[in-house]
Design a protein around this motif. Structure first.
Motif, PDB file in Angstrom:
ATOM      1  N   PRO A  63      -5.512  -6.925 -13.604  1.00 38.80           N
ATOM      2  CA  PRO A  63      -4.431  -5.959 -13.839  1.00 38.80           C
ATOM      3  C   PRO A  63      -4.939  -4.560 -14.195  1.00 38.80           C
ATOM      4  O   PRO A  63      -4.255  -3.578 -13.912  1.00 38.80           O
ATOM      5  N   GLU A  64      -6.146  -4.474 -14.795  1.00 34.98           N
ATOM      6  CA  GLU A  64      -6.706  -3.160 -15.150  1.00 34.98           C
ATOM      7  C   GLU A  64      -6.940  -2.316 -13.898  1.00 34.98           C
ATOM      8  O   GLU A  64      -6.873  -1.080 -13.962  1.00 34.98           O
ATOM      9  N   GLU A  65      -7.222  -2.971 -12.767  1.00 29.60           N
ATOM     10  CA  GLU A  65      -7.430  -2.250 -11.509  1.00 29.60           C
ATOM     11  C   GLU A  65      -6.131  -2.120 -10.718  1.00 29.60           C
ATOM     12  O   GLU A  65      -5.829  -1.051 -10.176  1.00 29.60           O
ATOM     13  N   ARG A  66      -5.343  -3.197 -10.690  1.00 25.76           N
ATOM     14  CA  ARG A  66      -4.129  -3.198  -9.867  1.00 25.76           C
ATOM     15  C   ARG A  66      -3.079  -2.228 -10.387  1.00 25.76           C
ATOM     16  O   ARG A  66      -2.227  -1.760  -9.622  1.00 25.76           O
ATOM     17  N   ILE A  67      -3.135  -1.886 -11.664  1.00 27.82           N
ATOM     18  CA  ILE A  67      -2.123  -1.011 -12.256  1.00 27.82           C
ATOM     19  C   ILE A  67      -2.123   0.380 -11.615  1.00 27.82           C
ATOM     20  O   ILE A  67      -1.106   1.068 -11.597  1.00 27.82           O
ATOM     21  N   ASP A  68      -3.253   0.793 -11.048  1.00 23.73           N
ATOM     22  CA  ASP A  68      -3.350   2.129 -10.446  1.00 23.73           C
ATOM     23  C   ASP A  68      -3.155   2.101  -8.926  1.00 23.73           C
ATOM     24  O   ASP A  68      -3.415   3.094  -8.244  1.00 23.73           O
ATOM     25  N   GLN A  69      -2.692   0.967  -8.396  1.00 24.92           N
ATOM     26  CA  GLN A  69      -2.456   0.870  -6.965  1.00 24.92           C
ATOM     27  C   GLN A  69      -0.994   1.153  -6.627  1.00 24.92           C
ATOM     28  O   GLN A  69      -0.124   1.166  -7.501  1.00 24.92           O
ATOM     29  N   TYR A  70      -0.744   1.377  -5.315  1.00 29.47           N
ATOM     30  CA  TYR A  70       0.603   1.648  -4.834  1.00 29.47           C
ATOM     31  C   TYR A  70       1.278   0.338  -4.402  1.00 29.47           C
ATOM     32  O   TYR A  70       0.593  -0.635  -4.081  1.00 29.47           O
ATOM     33  N   PRO A  71       2.616   0.304  -4.359  1.00 30.70           N
ATOM     34  CA  PRO A  71       3.313  -0.932  -3.991  1.00 30.70           C
ATOM     35  C   PRO A  71       2.862  -1.553  -2.665  1.00 30.70           C
ATOM     36  O   PRO A  71       2.806  -2.771  -2.540  1.00 30.70           O
ATOM     37  N   HIS A  72       2.525  -0.695  -1.663  1.00 35.71           N
ATOM     38  CA  HIS A  72       2.147  -1.250  -0.361  1.00 35.71           C
ATOM     39  C   HIS A  72       0.819  -2.012  -0.411  1.00 35.71           C
ATOM     40  O   HIS A  72       0.491  -2.763   0.523  1.00 35.71           O
ATOM     41  N   GLU A  73       0.055  -1.840  -1.495  1.00 31.91           N
ATOM     42  CA  GLU A  73      -1.217  -2.551  -1.643  1.00 31.91           C
ATOM     43  C   GLU A  73      -1.025  -3.948  -2.260  1.00 31.91           C
ATOM     44  O   GLU A  73      -1.989  -4.675  -2.437  1.00 31.91           O
ATOM     45  N   PHE A  74       0.219  -4.280  -2.578  1.00 35.75           N
ATOM     46  CA  PHE A  74       0.549  -5.596  -3.133  1.00 35.75           C
ATOM     47  C   PHE A  74       1.240  -6.432  -2.059  1.00 35.75           C
ATOM     48  O   PHE A  74       1.984  -5.908  -1.232  1.00 35.75           O
ATOM     49  N   SER A  75       1.048  -7.746  -2.110  1.00 37.15           N
ATOM     50  CA  SER A  75       1.782  -8.654  -1.225  1.00 37.15           C
ATOM     51  C   SER A  75       3.237  -8.751  -1.700  1.00 37.15           C
ATOM     52  O   SER A  75       3.575  -8.283  -2.796  1.00 37.15           O
ATOM     53  N   GLY A  76       4.093  -9.385  -0.876  1.00 39.53           N
ATOM     54  CA  GLY A  76       5.499  -9.533  -1.260  1.00 39.53           C
ATOM     55  C   GLY A  76       5.654 -10.280  -2.573  1.00 39.53           C
ATOM     56  O   GLY A  76       6.449  -9.894  -3.439  1.00 39.53           O
TER      57      GLY A  76
END
Length: 333
Positions: free
Chosen positions: A144-157
């Protein structure tokens, strides 16, 4: 058990060029603290409109025509929008069907999550970020420390839906409304999201109103079921009672359409013949009359609720000892 939310005689319509679409026509139910209630029915039955009415999210041409929505002792339909905002997203949260339309695609996930926390909890940016990371961890998002700075399109559904759940739970709401939260997800991810919601409910004692057309989902996670059709509640009761002894023909039809998972058996699924009523001109009697195999002429009059000692109720003439009741007897399964 403390009553958290009470909906009384809720009526919501949409004013169109063709006339008034009566989406919700007088709905009454209650949610207890920590309870998981399933609101079920096919598309157009009034489930989502009921949820949006509770949240104060009905926009023109929609209009709430009548009723009360009591959250504790506060009528959410009569308080100013400023007061409602203090409750909405804070003490009552909502998860929508498609997380991609709820998350801003050009803003990082962390910023969207921390803004919600800062707005409702009145904490600084550093503390909000710390809480956001922990929430992402709680809902099962790796690193989560890395994913928090990503955009929604970088996440799966499935991961985007987990972000929406984290956002909804960020202020520790007393009530979480989940509108078809697993519809766009594959079966494996659906199971994970439902399990996550169960775990969070047990951990936080948050009441959940789960809106779905899938009775199989309701059987997994809910303790009470409210069945809607034609803008009305057709049946309400504990999950065990609804599944073991459904009183309304519409509920019976929904249950017969669920695939059986018994090994070695093959059964033809039964469809409910006909189409839902036109809500521009809903029938004055039972809305299910034209599709009901047991209907009689008495069904042209709106039935009263038939209720058992356990609170299991059904909006149907079947089984009621009234003069002129010509409904056909139902064969017990």
């Amino acid at each position: 058990m403390t009553t958290l939310l009470t909906v009384k005689n809720l009526k919501t319509s949409y004013m169109t060029g063709q006339g008034e679409v009566q989406s919700v026509r007088g709905v009454d139910f209650a949610i207890q603290q920590g309870e998981v209630i399933g609101l079920v029915g096919e598309s157009g039955s009034g489930k989502s409109v009921t949820a949006k009415s509770i949240m104060g999210l009905i926009q023109p041409p929609g209009r709430i025509m009548d009723g009360q929505v009591l959250f504790h002792d506060t009528d959410l339909l009569s308080i100013p929008e400023k007061e409602l905002r203090k409750i909405r997203g804070n003490r009552i949260s909502m998860i929508f069907q498609d997380p991609m339309t709820s998350l801003n695609p050009v803003i990082r996930v962390g910023k969207q999550l921390t803004e919600v926390i800062m707005r409702h909890q009145k904490v600084g940016k550093s503390e909000a970020r710390k809480q956001a990371i922990q929430l992402l961890r709680d809902v099962g998002i790796p690193s989560p420390e890395e994913r928090i700075d990503q955009y929604p399109h970088e996440f799966s559904g499935g991961m985007r839906q987990r972000v929406m759940i984290a956002m909804a739970l960020s202020c520790k709401p007393e009530l979480l409304i989940a509108d078809e939260p697993t519809t766009a997800l594959d079966v494996t991810i659906q199971a994970q999201i439902l399990k996550l919601m169960q775990q969070l409910q047990k951990h936080t004692n948050t009441a959940i109103m789960l809106i779905t057309h899938d009775l199989g989902v309701v059987a997994q996670v809910c303790s009470k079921v409210v069945v809607m059709y034609g803008g009305l509640i057709m049946e309400e009761g504990a999950v065990e009672e609804i599944f073991e002894n459904p009183l309304h023909p519409y509920t019976q039809g929904l249950l017969k359409s669920i695939p059986k998972s018994v090994t070695g058996t093959r059964e033809r699924l039964e469809a409910i013949e006909g189409t839902p009523p036109d809500m521009l001109a809903p029938p004055s009697g039972c809305p299910f009359m034209e599709r009901c195999p047991f209907a009689g002429s008495i069904c042209s009059k709106m039935p009263t609720y038939r209720q058992t000692e356990t609170g299991h109720r059904s909006l149907c003439w079947i089984g009621q000892d009234v003069q002129g009741n010509d409904t056909k007897p139902r064969k017990e399964d």
